[in-house]
Design a protein around this motif. Structure first.
Motif, PDB file in Angstrom:
ATOM      1  N   GLU A  82      14.238 -31.937  11.617  1.00  0.00           N
ATOM      2  CA  GLU A  82      15.452 -32.016  10.825  1.00  0.00           C
ATOM      3  C   GLU A  82      16.596 -32.455  11.717  1.00  0.00           C
ATOM      4  OE1 GLU A  82      18.404 -29.206   8.092  1.00  0.00           O
ATOM      5  OE2 GLU A  82      16.478 -28.434   8.783  1.00  0.00           O
ATOM      6  N   MET A  83      17.232 -33.554  11.358  1.00  0.00           N
ATOM      7  CA  MET A  83      18.299 -34.131  12.162  1.00  0.00           C
ATOM      8  C   MET A  83      19.604 -34.058  11.384  1.00  0.00           C
ATOM      9  SD  MET A  83      16.286 -37.466  13.691  1.00  0.00           S
ATOM     10  CE  MET A  83      15.994 -38.136  12.053  1.00  0.00           C
ATOM     11  N   ASN A  84      20.604 -33.435  11.976  1.00  0.00           N
ATOM     12  CA  ASN A  84      21.919 -33.289  11.368  1.00  0.00           C
ATOM     13  C   ASN A  84      22.972 -33.940  12.251  1.00  0.00           C
ATOM     14  OD1 ASN A  84      20.962 -31.614   9.174  1.00  0.00           O
ATOM     15  ND2 ASN A  84      20.850 -29.918  10.641  1.00  0.00           N
ATOM     16  N   SER A  85      24.121 -34.245  11.652  1.00  0.00           N
ATOM     17  CA  SER A  85      25.248 -34.834  12.371  1.00  0.00           C
ATOM     18  C   SER A  85      24.813 -36.028  13.213  1.00  0.00           C
ATOM     19  CB  SER A  85      25.927 -33.773  13.250  1.00  0.00           C
ATOM     20  OG  SER A  85      26.383 -32.685  12.473  1.00  0.00           O
ATOM     21  N   LEU A  86      24.092 -36.933  12.598  1.00  0.00           N
ATOM     22  CA  LEU A  86      23.525 -38.069  13.314  1.00  0.00           C
ATOM     23  C   LEU A  86      24.606 -38.979  13.890  1.00  0.00           C
ATOM     24  CD1 LEU A  86      20.540 -38.813  10.969  1.00  0.00           C
ATOM     25  CD2 LEU A  86      20.374 -38.366  13.425  1.00  0.00           C
ATOM     26  N   LYS A  87      24.322 -39.514  15.077  1.00  0.00           N
ATOM     27  CA  LYS A  87      25.227 -40.395  15.794  1.00  0.00           C
ATOM     28  C   LYS A  87      24.564 -41.754  16.002  1.00  0.00           C
ATOM     29  CE  LYS A  87      26.937 -36.434  18.463  1.00  0.00           C
ATOM     30  NZ  LYS A  87      27.127 -35.886  19.835  1.00  0.00           N
ATOM     31  N   PRO A  88      25.358 -42.806  16.213  1.00  0.00           N
ATOM     32  CA  PRO A  88      24.758 -44.117  16.479  1.00  0.00           C
ATOM     33  C   PRO A  88      23.786 -44.105  17.659  1.00  0.00           C
ATOM     34  CG  PRO A  88      27.074 -44.379  15.980  1.00  0.00           C
ATOM     35  CD  PRO A  88      26.827 -42.897  16.070  1.00  0.00           C
ATOM     36  N   GLU A  89      24.047 -43.284  18.670  1.00  0.00           N
ATOM     37  CA  GLU A  89      23.159 -43.217  19.817  1.00  0.00           C
ATOM     38  C   GLU A  89      21.819 -42.548  19.514  1.00  0.00           C
ATOM     39  OE1 GLU A  89      26.740 -40.460  20.875  1.00  0.00           O
ATOM     40  OE2 GLU A  89      26.374 -42.259  19.667  1.00  0.00           O
ATOM     41  N   ASP A  90      21.668 -41.975  18.312  1.00  0.00           N
ATOM     42  CA  ASP A  90      20.383 -41.442  17.879  1.00  0.00           C
ATOM     43  C   ASP A  90      19.454 -42.534  17.352  1.00  0.00           C
ATOM     44  OD1 ASP A  90      21.006 -38.694  18.417  1.00  0.00           O
ATOM     45  OD2 ASP A  90      22.155 -38.632  16.547  1.00  0.00           O
ATOM     46  N   THR A  91      19.954 -43.752  17.207  1.00  0.00           N
ATOM     47  CA  THR A  91      19.147 -44.861  16.717  1.00  0.00           C
ATOM     48  C   THR A  91      17.968 -45.109  17.648  1.00  0.00           C
ATOM     49  OG1 THR A  91      21.004 -45.938  15.602  1.00  0.00           O
ATOM     50  CG2 THR A  91      19.126 -47.314  16.183  1.00  0.00           C
ATOM     51  N   ALA A  92      16.759 -45.057  17.103  1.00  0.00           N
ATOM     52  CA  ALA A  92      15.552 -45.202  17.910  1.00  0.00           C
ATOM     53  C   ALA A  92      14.328 -45.176  17.005  1.00  0.00           C
ATOM     54  CB  ALA A  92      15.452 -44.070  18.943  1.00  0.00           C
ATOM     55  N   VAL A  93      13.187 -45.501  17.595  1.00  0.00           N
ATOM     56  CA  VAL A  93      11.908 -45.248  16.959  1.00  0.00           C
ATOM     57  C   VAL A  93      11.465 -43.851  17.379  1.00  0.00           C
ATOM     58  CG1 VAL A  93       9.494 -45.925  16.740  1.00  0.00           C
ATOM     59  CG2 VAL A  93      11.272 -47.673  16.893  1.00  0.00           C
ATOM     60  N   GLN A 119       2.544 -43.058  14.585  1.00  0.00           N
ATOM     61  CA  GLN A 119       2.737 -44.509  14.636  1.00  0.00           C
ATOM     62  C   GLN A 119       4.179 -44.917  14.892  1.00  0.00           C
ATOM     63  OE1 GLN A 119       2.653 -42.765  11.849  1.00  0.00           O
ATOM     64  NE2 GLN A 119       3.776 -43.775  10.189  1.00  0.00           N
ATOM     65  N   GLY A 120       5.108 -43.985  14.784  1.00  0.00           N
ATOM     66  CA  GLY A 120       6.514 -44.279  14.998  1.00  0.00           C
ATOM     67  C   GLY A 120       7.258 -44.516  13.701  1.00  0.00           C
ATOM     68  N   THR A 121       8.497 -44.031  13.637  1.00  0.00           N
ATOM     69  CA  THR A 121       9.353 -44.183  12.467  1.00  0.00           C
ATOM     70  C   THR A 121      10.746 -44.608  12.914  1.00  0.00           C
ATOM     71  OG1 THR A 121       8.156 -42.463  11.239  1.00  0.00           O
ATOM     72  CG2 THR A 121      10.348 -43.049  10.444  1.00  0.00           C
ATOM     73  N   GLN A 122      11.267 -45.687  12.333  1.00  0.00           N
ATOM     74  CA  GLN A 122      12.581 -46.195  12.709  1.00  0.00           C
ATOM     75  C   GLN A 122      13.686 -45.363  12.075  1.00  0.00           C
ATOM     76  OE1 GLN A 122      13.509 -48.970  14.781  1.00  0.00           O
ATOM     77  NE2 GLN A 122      15.498 -47.932  14.550  1.00  0.00           N
ATOM     78  N   VAL A 123      14.629 -44.923  12.892  1.00  0.00           N
ATOM     79  CA  VAL A 123      15.845 -44.261  12.437  1.00  0.00           C
ATOM     80  C   VAL A 123      17.026 -45.072  12.937  1.00  0.00           C
ATOM     81  CG1 VAL A 123      17.306 -42.215  12.597  1.00  0.00           C
ATOM     82  CG2 VAL A 123      14.828 -41.970  12.357  1.00  0.00           C
TER      83      VAL A 123
END
Length: 127
Positions: A82-93, A119-123
């Motif tokens: 569970e990811m909250n308060s997401l930031k641009p630097e959280d962008t990743a596979v 297999q990886g998931t893009q966020v």
């Protein structure tokens, strides 16, 4: 060999929340240590979170502590993030990981400690 099948991810705005899930392909698969890694564009793979099921943890990277929560307590052996308060630097596979045995504390942040990988998931976090 057992596969870890991921779901979730997508494009969200900064400050949003997102939940990633990971399901083993076999219902009889048992993992003592589970976790998540991520790899941003042009960056090295980095540790996100891990837990030793029914033992201790969770363990978190400093960059996500207080914002992300890992869980894996259900009978179906799902691995959730569970990811909250997401930031641009959280962008990743994002990759879910698992190991049949308990990983010692000194190695729990190392990707080589985990035999099974999703297999990886893009966020993507962007306004």
């Amino acid at each position: 060999q057992v596969q870890l099948v991921q779901s979730g991810g997508g494009l969200v705005q900064p400050g949003a929340s997102l939940r990633l899930s990971c399901v083993p392909s076999s219902s009889t698969f048992s993992a003592a240590t589970v976790g998540w890694f991520r790899q941003g564009p042009g960056k090295e793979r980095e540790f996100v979170a891990a837990i030793r099921r029914r033992r201790d943890g969770p363990y978190y990277a400093d960059s996500v502590k207080g914002r992300f929560t890992i869980s894996s307590d259900g009978a179906g052996n799902t691995i959730d993030l569970e990811m909250n308060s997401l930031k641009p630097e959280d962008t990743a596979v994002y990759y879910c990981v698992a190991n049949s045995n308990y990983v010692i504390t000194s190695a729990i942040r190392s990707p080589t400690s985990y035999r099974y990988w999703g297999q990886g998931t893009q966020v993507t976090v962007s306004s």
